[in-house]
Design a protein around this motif. Structure first.
Motif, PDB file in Angstrom:
ATOM      1  N   ASP A 248      27.164  67.196  51.398  1.00  0.00           N
ATOM      2  CA  ASP A 248      27.450  65.764  51.686  1.00  0.00           C
ATOM      3  C   ASP A 248      27.983  65.658  53.337  1.00  0.00           C
ATOM      4  O   ASP A 248      28.086  64.735  53.851  1.00  0.00           O
ATOM      5  N   LEU A 249      28.203  67.067  53.872  1.00  0.00           N
ATOM      6  CA  LEU A 249      28.540  66.880  55.429  1.00  0.00           C
ATOM      7  C   LEU A 249      27.445  67.366  56.140  1.00  0.00           C
ATOM      8  O   LEU A 249      27.393  67.642  57.531  1.00  0.00           O
ATOM      9  N   ALA A 250      26.290  67.579  55.758  1.00  0.00           N
ATOM     10  CA  ALA A 250      25.048  67.925  56.310  1.00  0.00           C
ATOM     11  C   ALA A 250      23.908  67.105  56.048  1.00  0.00           C
ATOM     12  O   ALA A 250      24.061  65.779  56.574  1.00  0.00           O
ATOM     13  N   TYR A 251      22.730  67.496  55.298  1.00  0.00           N
ATOM     14  CA  TYR A 251      21.729  66.363  55.114  1.00  0.00           C
ATOM     15  C   TYR A 251      21.431  65.960  53.762  1.00  0.00           C
ATOM     16  O   TYR A 251      20.537  65.509  53.506  1.00  0.00           O
ATOM     17  N   GLY A 252      22.532  66.370  53.010  1.00  0.00           N
ATOM     18  CA  GLY A 252      22.828  65.597  51.646  1.00  0.00           C
ATOM     19  C   GLY A 252      21.698  65.787  50.709  1.00  0.00           C
ATOM     20  O   GLY A 252      21.017  66.903  50.635  1.00  0.00           O
ATOM     21  N   LYS A 253      21.258  64.813  50.072  1.00  0.00           N
ATOM     22  CA  LYS A 253      20.516  64.941  48.697  1.00  0.00           C
ATOM     23  C   LYS A 253      18.789  64.677  49.176  1.00  0.00           C
ATOM     24  O   LYS A 253      18.172  64.803  48.231  1.00  0.00           O
ATOM     25  N   THR A 254      18.837  64.262  50.222  1.00  0.00           N
ATOM     26  CA  THR A 254      17.388  64.142  50.829  1.00  0.00           C
ATOM     27  C   THR A 254      16.703  65.393  51.604  1.00  0.00           C
ATOM     28  O   THR A 254      15.690  65.972  51.460  1.00  0.00           O
ATOM     29  N   GLY A 255      17.642  66.195  52.351  1.00  0.00           N
ATOM     30  CA  GLY A 255      17.159  67.247  53.152  1.00  0.00           C
ATOM     31  C   GLY A 255      16.401  66.860  54.433  1.00  0.00           C
ATOM     32  O   GLY A 255      16.100  65.676  54.652  1.00  0.00           O
ATOM     33  N   VAL A 256      15.885  67.717  54.982  1.00  0.00           N
ATOM     34  CA  VAL A 256      14.925  67.514  56.242  1.00  0.00           C
ATOM     35  C   VAL A 256      14.273  68.699  56.213  1.00  0.00           C
ATOM     36  O   VAL A 256      14.038  69.610  55.666  1.00  0.00           O
ATOM     37  N   PRO A 257      12.846  68.621  57.175  1.00  0.00           N
ATOM     38  CA  PRO A 257      12.062  69.761  57.062  1.00  0.00           C
ATOM     39  C   PRO A 257      12.769  71.029  57.383  1.00  0.00           C
ATOM     40  O   PRO A 257      13.325  71.403  58.503  1.00  0.00           O
ATOM     41  N   GLY A 258      12.518  72.147  56.333  1.00  0.00           N
ATOM     42  CA  GLY A 258      13.191  73.554  56.746  1.00  0.00           C
ATOM     43  C   GLY A 258      14.464  73.540  56.108  1.00  0.00           C
ATOM     44  O   GLY A 258      15.058  74.661  56.078  1.00  0.00           O
ATOM     45  N   ILE A 259      15.046  72.266  55.784  1.00  0.00           N
ATOM     46  CA  ILE A 259      16.110  72.379  55.004  1.00  0.00           C
ATOM     47  C   ILE A 259      16.107  71.659  53.676  1.00  0.00           C
ATOM     48  O   ILE A 259      16.055  70.221  53.861  1.00  0.00           O
ATOM     49  N   PRO A 260      15.986  72.210  52.446  1.00  0.00           N
ATOM     50  CA  PRO A 260      15.921  71.463  51.274  1.00  0.00           C
ATOM     51  C   PRO A 260      16.992  70.560  50.869  1.00  0.00           C
ATOM     52  O   PRO A 260      18.133  70.795  51.485  1.00  0.00           O
ATOM     53  N   ALA A 261      17.046  69.973  49.841  1.00  0.00           N
ATOM     54  CA  ALA A 261      17.760  68.814  49.360  1.00  0.00           C
ATOM     55  C   ALA A 261      19.087  69.635  48.905  1.00  0.00           C
ATOM     56  O   ALA A 261      18.616  70.657  48.092  1.00  0.00           O
ATOM     57  N   ASN A 262      20.209  69.232  49.156  1.00  0.00           N
ATOM     58  CA  ASN A 262      21.328  69.656  48.601  1.00  0.00           C
ATOM     59  C   ASN A 262      21.866  70.855  49.003  1.00  0.00           C
ATOM     60  O   ASN A 262      22.440  71.870  48.437  1.00  0.00           O
ATOM     61  N   SER A 263      21.332  71.148  50.149  1.00  0.00           N
ATOM     62  CA  SER A 263      21.610  72.592  50.947  1.00  0.00           C
ATOM     63  C   SER A 263      22.664  72.759  51.468  1.00  0.00           C
ATOM     64  O   SER A 263      23.352  72.069  52.301  1.00  0.00           O
ATOM     65  N   THR A 264      23.610  73.942  51.206  1.00  0.00           N
ATOM     66  CA  THR A 264      24.829  74.299  51.776  1.00  0.00           C
ATOM     67  C   THR A 264      24.334  75.119  53.314  1.00  0.00           C
ATOM     68  O   THR A 264      23.587  75.839  52.946  1.00  0.00           O
ATOM     69  N   LEU A 265      24.836  74.646  54.259  1.00  0.00           N
ATOM     70  CA  LEU A 265      24.501  75.146  55.403  1.00  0.00           C
ATOM     71  C   LEU A 265      25.379  76.094  56.197  1.00  0.00           C
ATOM     72  O   LEU A 265      26.658  75.980  56.200  1.00  0.00           O
ATOM     73  N   VAL A 266      25.178  77.217  56.815  1.00  0.00           N
ATOM     74  CA  VAL A 266      25.744  78.404  57.448  1.00  0.00           C
ATOM     75  C   VAL A 266      25.428  78.247  59.016  1.00  0.00           C
ATOM     76  O   VAL A 266      24.373  78.497  59.290  1.00  0.00           O
ATOM     77  N   PHE A 267      26.521  77.995  59.873  1.00  0.00           N
ATOM     78  CA  PHE A 267      26.315  78.121  61.160  1.00  0.00           C
ATOM     79  C   PHE A 267      27.250  79.087  61.920  1.00  0.00           C
ATOM     80  O   PHE A 267      28.469  78.906  61.408  1.00  0.00           O
ATOM     81  N   ASP A 268      26.639  79.787  62.767  1.00  0.00           N
ATOM     82  CA  ASP A 268      27.554  80.609  63.917  1.00  0.00           C
ATOM     83  C   ASP A 268      27.483  80.105  65.029  1.00  0.00           C
ATOM     84  O   ASP A 268      26.459  80.097  65.534  1.00  0.00           O
ATOM     85  N   VAL A 269      28.539  79.378  65.493  1.00  0.00           N
ATOM     86  CA  VAL A 269      28.295  78.397  66.840  1.00  0.00           C
ATOM     87  C   VAL A 269      29.437  79.088  67.565  1.00  0.00           C
ATOM     88  O   VAL A 269      30.531  79.405  67.477  1.00  0.00           O
ATOM     89  N   GLU A 270      28.993  79.004  68.931  1.00  0.00           N
ATOM     90  CA  GLU A 270      29.642  79.410  69.944  1.00  0.00           C
ATOM     91  C   GLU A 270      29.720  78.360  71.035  1.00  0.00           C
ATOM     92  O   GLU A 270      28.822  77.738  71.535  1.00  0.00           O
ATOM     93  N   LEU A 271      31.250  77.960  71.470  1.00  0.00           N
ATOM     94  CA  LEU A 271      31.209  76.758  72.045  1.00  0.00           C
ATOM     95  C   LEU A 271      31.488  77.337  73.432  1.00  0.00           C
ATOM     96  O   LEU A 271      32.221  77.741  74.449  1.00  0.00           O
ATOM     97  N   LEU A 272      30.307  76.916  74.516  1.00  0.00           N
ATOM     98  CA  LEU A 272      30.305  77.547  75.679  1.00  0.00           C
ATOM     99  C   LEU A 272      30.824  76.530  76.718  1.00  0.00           C
ATOM    100  O   LEU A 272      31.476  76.950  77.770  1.00  0.00           O
ATOM    101  N   ASP A 273      30.784  75.386  76.435  1.00  0.00           N
ATOM    102  CA  ASP A 273      31.407  74.377  77.492  1.00  0.00           C
ATOM    103  C   ASP A 273      31.812  72.819  76.733  1.00  0.00           C
ATOM    104  O   ASP A 273      31.260  72.438  75.964  1.00  0.00           O
ATOM    105  N   ILE A 274      32.672  72.074  77.357  1.00  0.00           N
ATOM    106  CA  ILE A 274      32.789  70.885  77.086  1.00  0.00           C
ATOM    107  C   ILE A 274      33.190  70.157  78.033  1.00  0.00           C
ATOM    108  O   ILE A 274      33.923  70.289  79.233  1.00  0.00           O
ATOM    109  N   LYS A 275      32.353  68.800  78.143  1.00  0.00           N
ATOM    110  CA  LYS A 275      32.116  67.734  79.301  1.00  0.00           C
ATOM    111  C   LYS A 275      32.690  66.541  78.758  1.00  0.00           C
ATOM    112  O   LYS A 275      32.108  65.807  77.850  1.00  0.00           O
ATOM    113  N   PRO A 276      33.953  66.315  79.169  1.00  0.00           N
ATOM    114  CA  PRO A 276      34.737  64.869  78.818  1.00  0.00           C
ATOM    115  C   PRO A 276      33.712  63.841  79.099  1.00  0.00           C
ATOM    116  O   PRO A 276      33.229  63.797  80.042  1.00  0.00           O
TER     117      PRO A 276
END
Length: 276
Positions: free
Chosen positions: A226-254
Motif C-alpha cells: 500500500d506504500l508502493a504499487y498496491g493491488k495493481t502492480g506495474v510491469p516487473g512488479i506483480p500485484a501486492n508486492s512487498t519491495l526491498v530497496f537499498d538506497v544511497e542519498l547522494l545529494d539534496i537540492k532544496p
C-alpha cells in the motif's frame, strides 16, 4: 483469407488478454535477421519474396507456440495440431467452421482467457500478500530495524550529515530494487546513472523513507504494497508486492522558496478543509 485474418485476430486476442506484445516474435526474428541473411544461400530460397514468406510464417509460428505455452499456465490447453490444421484449411479454403462459427468460438475463447487470467492474477496477488507479510514479520526482528505508523520498515546503514530532505526537495540517489525473493527489477548502479527526482513525486514508501537519512546516508527500505504499487502492480512488479530497496542519498537540492511557500499553502488548505 478471412479465416487467416481470424487466426491473426486470435493471436492478437491472446496477446491482449495476457498483456504480451504481439511483436515479441518479430523482434526475436529481427535480432536473428543478420544471421539469416548471411545464411541465405544455405536456406536455398528462390528469391527475397520466398524468404520473406517463410520468415513471416516462422515468426507467426513462433509467436503462436509461445502463446500456447502461456495458455497452459492459465490451465487452458489448446491442440497445436488443430491450430495448424485450421491455418492449412484456411489457405485451402476448406474451413470446417463458418465465419459466424469462427467469430462465436473466438469470442467464447476470449472470455475464457480473460476469466482464467483474472483468476490467476487474484491468486498470485493473494500469495504475494501472504509472502510479503511473512517477509516483513521476519525483517522486523532484525537488529536496528524500525517500523513507522504507516507500516514502512527501514534500516539505517549510514545516517549521513546535514539536514534530512523535505517533500519539496530534489534528491539524487543510487539504489537497487528487488522483490522479496531477490528478483531485481531496477538498479541505478548497473545503469551507471543516479536518479534525480522531487521527493514527493515518487511512491509513498520512498517519500517517507528517505527522510530518515541525510546527504551521504544509506538506508534499506522494506515497503509494503500500500506504500508502493498496491493491488495493481506495474510491469516487473506483480500485484501486492512487498519491495526491498537499498538506497544511497547522494545529494539534496532544496526547492526554490516559491515552491516551499506553495507547498505550505497547499498543506494549510488541506488542513483547513479537514477541520471543517
Amino acid at each position: 483469407m478471412k479465416s487467416l485474418f481470424k487466426a491473426t485476430l486470435l493471436a492478437t486476442t491472446m496477446a491482449m488478454a495476457l498483456n504480451t506484445p504481439l511483436v515479441s516474435a518479430a523482434t526475436t526474428s529481427a535480432e536473428q535477421g543478420a544471421a539469416a541473411k548471411a545464411d541465405k544461400s544455405a536456406a536455398k530460397f528462390k528469391d527475397d519474396d520466398q524468404q520473406a514468406a517463410y520468415a513471416l510464417g516462422a515468426s507467426l509460428g513462433r509467436y503462436m507456440d509461445n502463446s500456447l505455452k502461456e495458455q497452459e499456465k492459465l490451465g487452458i490447453k489448446l491442440d497445436k495440431a488443430q491450430l495448424i490444421a485450421g491455418v492449412q484449411d484456411a489457405f485451402a479454403d476448406k474451413s470446417k467452421l463458418s465465419d459466424q462459427e469462427i467469430e462465436e468460438t473466438l469470442k467464447g475463447f476470449e472470455t475464457r482467457v480473460k476469466t482464467a487470467a483474472q483468476a490467476k492474477m487474484e491468486k498470485d496477488a493473494k500469495e504475494n500478500e501472504d509472502k510479503g507479510t511473512a517477509y516483513r514479520t521476519a525483517f522486523a526482528k532484525e537488529k536496528g530495524v524500525k517500523t513507522t505508523k504507516s507500516g514502512l520498515m527501514y534500516l539505517v546503514e549510514k545516517a549521513g550529515s546535514g539536514e534530512a530532505p523535505k517533500d519539496t526537495d530534489t534528491v539524487v540517489v543510487n539504489y537497487k530494487g528487488t522483490l522479496i525473493d531477490g528478483t531485481e527489477f531496477d538498479n541505478s548502479y548497473t545503469r551507471g546513472e543516479p536518479l534525480s527526482f522531487r521527493l514527493d513525486g515518487v511512491i509513498p514508501g520512498w517519500t517517507e523513507g528517505l527522510k530518515h537519512i541525510k546527504k551521504g546516508g544509506k538506508i534499506k527500505l522494506v515497503i509494503p504494497p500500500d506504500l508502493a504499487y498496491g493491488k495493481t502492480g506495474v510491469p516487473g512488479i506483480p500485484a501486492n508486492s512487498t519491495l526491498v530497496f537499498d538506497v544511497e542519498l547522494l545529494d539534496i537540492k532544496p526547492a526554490p522558496k516559491n515552491d516551499d511557500k506553495a507547498a505550505d499553502a497547499k498543506a494549510d488548505n488541506a488542513s483547513a478543509a479537514a477541520s471543517k
